[in-house]
Design a protein around this motif. Structure first.
Motif, PDB file in Angstrom:
ATOM      1  N   UNK A 138       1.113  -1.160  -0.218  1.00  0.00           N
ATOM      2  CA  UNK A 138      -0.329  -0.109  -0.362  1.00  0.00           C
ATOM      3  C   UNK A 138       0.647   0.905  -0.381  1.00  0.00           C
ATOM      4  N   UNK A 139       2.052   1.267   0.512  1.00  0.00           N
ATOM      5  CA  UNK A 139       2.149   2.581   0.706  1.00  0.00           C
ATOM      6  C   UNK A 139       3.763   2.156  -0.114  1.00  0.00           C
ATOM      7  N   UNK A 140       3.882   1.480  -1.138  1.00  0.00           N
ATOM      8  CA  UNK A 140       4.457   1.820  -2.615  1.00  0.00           C
ATOM      9  C   UNK A 140       4.118   2.077  -3.892  1.00  0.00           C
ATOM     10  N   UNK A 141       2.350   1.863  -3.516  1.00  0.00           N
ATOM     11  CA  UNK A 141       1.335   2.342  -3.668  1.00  0.00           C
ATOM     12  C   UNK A 141       1.203   3.568  -4.088  1.00  0.00           C
ATOM     13  N   UNK A 142       0.488   4.125  -3.001  1.00  0.00           N
ATOM     14  CA  UNK A 142       0.982   5.252  -2.139  1.00  0.00           C
ATOM     15  C   UNK A 142       1.644   6.211  -2.916  1.00  0.00           C
ATOM     16  N   UNK A 143       2.764   6.226  -2.761  1.00  0.00           N
ATOM     17  CA  UNK A 143       3.704   6.825  -3.121  1.00  0.00           C
ATOM     18  C   UNK A 143       3.651   6.993  -4.859  1.00  0.00           C
ATOM     19  N   UNK A 144       3.882   5.673  -5.663  1.00  0.00           N
ATOM     20  CA  UNK A 144       3.972   5.897  -6.883  1.00  0.00           C
ATOM     21  C   UNK A 144       3.105   6.817  -7.637  1.00  0.00           C
ATOM     22  N   UNK A 145       1.895   6.546  -7.051  1.00  0.00           N
ATOM     23  CA  UNK A 145       0.235   7.845  -7.605  1.00  0.00           C
ATOM     24  C   UNK A 145       1.026   9.171  -6.859  1.00  0.00           C
ATOM     25  N   UNK A 146       1.290   9.033  -6.071  1.00  0.00           N
ATOM     26  CA  UNK A 146       1.571  10.949  -5.324  1.00  0.00           C
ATOM     27  C   UNK A 146       3.188  11.756  -5.898  1.00  0.00           C
ATOM     28  N   UNK A 147       3.190  10.518  -6.977  1.00  0.00           N
ATOM     29  CA  UNK A 147       4.964  11.364  -7.427  1.00  0.00           C
ATOM     30  C   UNK A 147       5.243  11.971  -8.607  1.00  0.00           C
ATOM     31  N   UNK A 148       5.589  13.331  -8.701  1.00  0.00           N
ATOM     32  CA  UNK A 148       4.884  14.186  -9.677  1.00  0.00           C
ATOM     33  C   UNK A 148       5.939  13.574 -11.030  1.00  0.00           C
ATOM     34  N   UNK A 149       5.882  13.689 -12.227  1.00  0.00           N
ATOM     35  CA  UNK A 149       6.202  13.479 -13.427  1.00  0.00           C
ATOM     36  C   UNK A 149       7.659  14.457 -13.277  1.00  0.00           C
ATOM     37  N   UNK A 150       8.643  14.602 -13.243  1.00  0.00           N
ATOM     38  CA  UNK A 150       9.811  15.937 -14.204  1.00  0.00           C
ATOM     39  C   UNK A 150      10.044  15.605 -15.066  1.00  0.00           C
TER      40      UNK A 150
END
Length: 254
Positions: free
Chosen positions: A156-168
Motif C-alpha cells: 500500500x505504501x509503495x502504491x501510495x508513493x507511486x501515485x503521488x510521485x510528480x513527473x518531472x
C-alpha cells in the motif's frame, strides 16, 4: 477527471463494477489473490475461464463475476514471470494494465479494482511493479474510478508513493525544466493548460522527420520518442490539466 486511489484491503470486498485478477494462463485459479477471487466468485468462475484459456502473458479476458455480485465482471490478466528485468517483463506488466483498462471501457465499467499484478509467486519486484502500475493507470485514466488494492501495508505504501510521485523532465540539451508537448487538435481543457504555461501545443501535424517528440523546454527544444516517454508525458499532461481545473490530479489515498 476520475479518481485513482491506493486502497488497503481485501480486493474481493471492493464495491466496483470490475475486479481484475492476476491469473495464470489456464484461468482455472491459483494461489494468492487469484485464489481468493476464485473462492469468492465460486466454481463457475473457473469454468468460465477455462472456456477462454489459454490467456497469454500481457493479455486480458473477461468473465461474469458470479458470486462476487454486485461486481459485474472479473477481468483475468496474466502477468510476467520475473527473470532478470531484461526479458521484456516491464512491457508485459504494462500491457496487463492497459489491456484490462481497455477491456473495462468496452464493458462500460465505471469503476475497476486492480491487485498488485505479478508481485506474488511470479516474483516481480514490488517497488518496480508499483511504479509501473501507477504510471500506467495514470497515463490512461479512461475509467471513472480506478483502485489499486494492496493486501499489506508495505505494498500500500509503495502504491501510495507511486501515485503521488510528480513527473518531472529536464531538457537534455540546455537543462531547463520541460512541459509535456501535445500534437493534434487540443480539447478545451488542454488549451486552458497551455494558456497557463503547463502544456505546450505542437500544432495539428507531427514533425516531417517522422519523430514524435513528447517534451518541450522554454528554449523550444523538443525530444522524447519512446513508449516510456509517451506514458510519462501523458501523465504530466493529465496532471497539468487537473491542476489547471483545480482537481488536485484526481488521485487519493484512503
Amino acid at each position: 477527471m476520475g479518481t485513482i486511489a491506493a486502497v488497503l484491503g481485501d480486493i474481493t470486498r471492493q464495491q466496483v463494477d470490475i475486479i481484475v485478477t492476476a491469473a495464470n494462463e489456464s484461468l482455472l485459479g491459483g494461489g494468492g489473490v487469484d485464489g481468493a477471487i476464485h473462492r469468492a466468485a465460486g466454481p463457475e468462475l473457473a469454468e468460465a475461464g477455462a472456456r477462454l484459456a489459454p490467456c497469454l502473458p500481457g493479455r486480458a479476458v473477461a468473465t461474469p463475476a458470479f458470486d462476487l455480485a454486485p461486481v459485474r465482471h472479473v477481468i483475468h490478466t496474466v502477468g510476467p514471470v520475473w527473470e532478470d528485468g531484461e526479458q521484456g517483463e516491464d512491457d508485459v506488466l504494462v500491457s496487463c494494465y492497459v489491456e484490462s483498462l481497455l477491456l473495462a471501457e468496452e464493458l462500460e465499467a465505471g469503476s475497476i479494482a486492480f491487485p498488485a499484478i505479478a508481485t506474488g509467486i511470479y516474483g516481480f519486484p514490488a517497488e518496480r511493479a508499483a511504479h509501473i502500475a501507477a504510471m500506467t493507470v495514470r497515463s490512461l485514466p479512461i475509467i471513472d474510478e480506478i483502485r489499486l488494492v494492496a493486501f499489506d501495508e508495505q505494498t500500500h505504501a509503495l502504491l501510495r508513493d507511486a501515485l503521488a510521485e510528480p513527473v518531472e523532465e529536464w531538457c537534455p540539451t540546455c537543462g531547463e525544466k520541460a512541459i509535456p508537448l501535445l500534437f493534434g487538435r487540443p480539447v478545451e481543457e488542454a488549451r486552458q493548460a497551455a494558456d497557463a504555461g503547463s502544456v505546450a501545443l505542437g500544432g495539428c501535424l507531427l514533425p516531417e522527420d517522422g519523430t514524435e517528440p513528447r517534451w518541450q523546454c522554454p528554449r523550444q527544444h523538443r525530444w522524447g520518442e519512446s513508449r516510456r516517454d509517451q506514458r510519462r508525458s501523458q501523465v504530466a499532461l493529465h496532471d497539468a490539466i487537473a491542476v489547471t481545473l483545480g482537481e488536485d490530479h484526481g488521485r487519493s489515498v484512503p
